[in-house]
Design a protein around this motif. Structure first.
Motif, PDB file in Angstrom:
ATOM      1  N   HIS A   1       0.818  -1.211   0.000  1.00 15.45           N
ATOM      2  CA  HIS A   1       0.000   0.000   0.000  1.00 15.45           C
ATOM      3  C   HIS A   1       0.855   1.266   0.000  1.00 15.45           C
ATOM      4  N   ASN A   2       0.223   2.370  -0.328  1.00 13.72           N
ATOM      5  CA  ASN A   2       0.902   3.662  -0.331  1.00 13.72           C
ATOM      6  C   ASN A   2       0.013   4.730   0.279  1.00 13.72           C
TER       7      ASN A   2
ATOM      8  N   ALA B   1      -2.189  10.620  -8.675  1.00 14.29           N
ATOM      9  CA  ALA B   1      -1.260   9.793  -7.887  1.00 14.29           C
ATOM     10  C   ALA B   1      -1.953   8.617  -7.207  1.00 14.29           C
ATOM     11  N   VAL B   2      -3.270   8.686  -7.095  1.00 10.08           N
ATOM     12  CA  VAL B   2      -4.033   7.636  -6.404  1.00 10.08           C
ATOM     13  C   VAL B   2      -4.144   6.394  -7.277  1.00 10.08           C
ATOM     14  N   ASP B   3      -3.976   5.221  -6.648  1.00  3.55           N
ATOM     15  CA  ASP B   3      -4.314   3.970  -7.312  1.00  3.55           C
ATOM     16  C   ASP B   3      -5.083   3.095  -6.331  1.00  3.55           C
ATOM     17  N   GLN B   4      -5.355   1.860  -6.717  1.00  8.03           N
ATOM     18  CA  GLN B   4      -6.182   0.991  -5.887  1.00  8.03           C
ATOM     19  C   GLN B   4      -5.523   0.622  -4.566  1.00  8.03           C
ATOM     20  N   ASN B   5      -4.225   0.846  -4.441  1.00 10.02           N
ATOM     21  CA  ASN B   5      -3.508   0.526  -3.210  1.00 10.02           C
ATOM     22  C   ASN B   5      -3.209   1.752  -2.352  1.00 10.02           C
ATOM     23  N   THR B   6      -3.777   2.895  -2.711  1.00 12.18           N
ATOM     24  CA  THR B   6      -3.613   4.102  -1.900  1.00 12.18           C
ATOM     25  C   THR B   6      -4.594   4.030  -0.738  1.00 12.18           C
TER      26      THR B   6
END
Length: 350
Positions: A96-97, A138-143
């Motif tokens: 995650h990030n 910058a958002v993805d599914q792991n944010t």
């Protein structure tokens, strides 16, 4: 909202530690359950008994002050504890990030680094506002987390509320943390009042600023009861000392001190800005909704050292991106602010 999608499975399924004070909540009786010293503490006040692990008396006070329910409140050892626990609750290292918007409060980055969590940084604009498009890109599914500080530290300004709403409506892969540490000095309405509408929002506040309790280290997080219950599940059992709870309870009853403090600090903030505006070395005084101002100076590093030599301590932010040659000045007492202005004038006349 399905919180389970954003919480690490082992946290969601964790069986928490059950302390002695969780199992018996009464205040009277013969206590032979917690391996405490029955003889007292060896000081004028006895602190030999473990404190309330959930700080219910303080939460009842805060619920009235903040217009929320007690099950929406988490109390931590400063806001830093809440920041760390939220990361550990939601983010798996290597998977995650989180998104940070520098310049902002440095502990978000430090805590993420300690927990080995990827940080995606989307800088504020030149006017210290959110780059909404950049954040969403910058958002993805792991944010899992987006940290917003308003009023912001170290810049002092509040973020455009419309931008925050846009991000709340658009960011669906995790939680938005809105850090309102300085909101008592702002005319902004707290997002605490909108938690029912936005269950993915977590609001953080503190008693270190307007309430004058920095030494006691008590921070607050406000969120949906499910999130609060998870934070309580993973925190250390007695994270807020009995002494802190007792003093904070008294302080929260003294509303006039907090209100007068805010009034005095805001008045001094305005007076200090007026005193500095015509100083030759001042390039810009940035707008502030906090108990400090950020000032862009000529020769900021040399000025900072000059003030240190005179035993007047400010915070040099010159090494922070977008804050080059700037010094953050906490609003002090009237005579302290006068001394500051005197020294700054002396520096530029030398």
């Amino acid at each position: 909202m399905n919180f389970e999608n954003f919480i690490l499975p082992h946290i969601w399924n964790l069986k928490p530690y059950s302390s002695a004070r969780d199992e018996f909540k009464g205040k009277e009786g013969v206590f032979l359950d917690a391996n405490e010293n029955p003889l007292g503490s060896g000081v004028s006040e006895n602190w030999n008994r473990y404190p309330d692990p959930l700080q219910l008396a303080i939460k009842e006070q805060l619920a009235g002050i903040k217009s929320c329910s007690t099950d929406q409140i988490f109390l931590g050892n400063g806001s830093d504890e809440a920041i760390d626990l939220i990361m550990r609750m939601t983010c798996q290292s290597g998977v995650h990030n989180i998104i940070l918007c520098p310049p902002t409060y440095g502990m978000y980055e430090v805590s993420a680094s300690i927990n080995h969590i990827e940080q995606r940084k989307v800088s504020l604009t030149q006017h210290y506002q959110l780059d909404v498009e950049g954040i969403l890109q910058a958002v993805d599914q792991n944010t899992r987390l987006l940290f917003l500080c308003s009023p912001n530290n170290p810049t002092g300004n509040k973020l455009n509320r419309s931008d925050i709403y846009t991000l709340i409506e658009s960011f669906k892969s995790g939680f938005i943390i809105i850090d309102e540490a300085y909101i008592d000095f702002s005319d902004e309405i707290s997002f605490i009042l909108e938690l029912a509408k936005y269950p993915q929002v977590i609001v953080m506040q503190t008693l270190s600023k307007a309430y004058g309790l920095a030494s006691l280290r008590l921070g607050m997080a406000f969120a949906h009861p499910t999130i609060i219950s998870l934070l309580n599940k993973i925190k250390p059992p007695y994270n807020i000392s009995g002494a802190t709870q007792e003093i904070v309870y008294k302080a929260l009853s003294n509303v006039s001190f907090k209100n007068e403090s805010v009034k005095s600090i805001l008045s001094e903030r305005d007076r200090l800005k007026k005193s500095l505006i015509n100083v030759p070395g001042v390039i810009q005084i940035y707008p502030s909704d906090a108990n400090f101002i950020l000032v862009h100076f000529k020769q900021a590093n040399d000025l900072f050292d000059y003030l240190i030599e005179a035993k007047l301590i400010t915070r040099n932010r010159s090494s922070v991106a977008l804050c080059e040659d700037s010094i953050r000045i906490t609003i002090g007492l009237s005579e302290e602010n006068d001394k500051l202005v005197q020294l700054i004038n002396q520096f530029y006349k030398a």
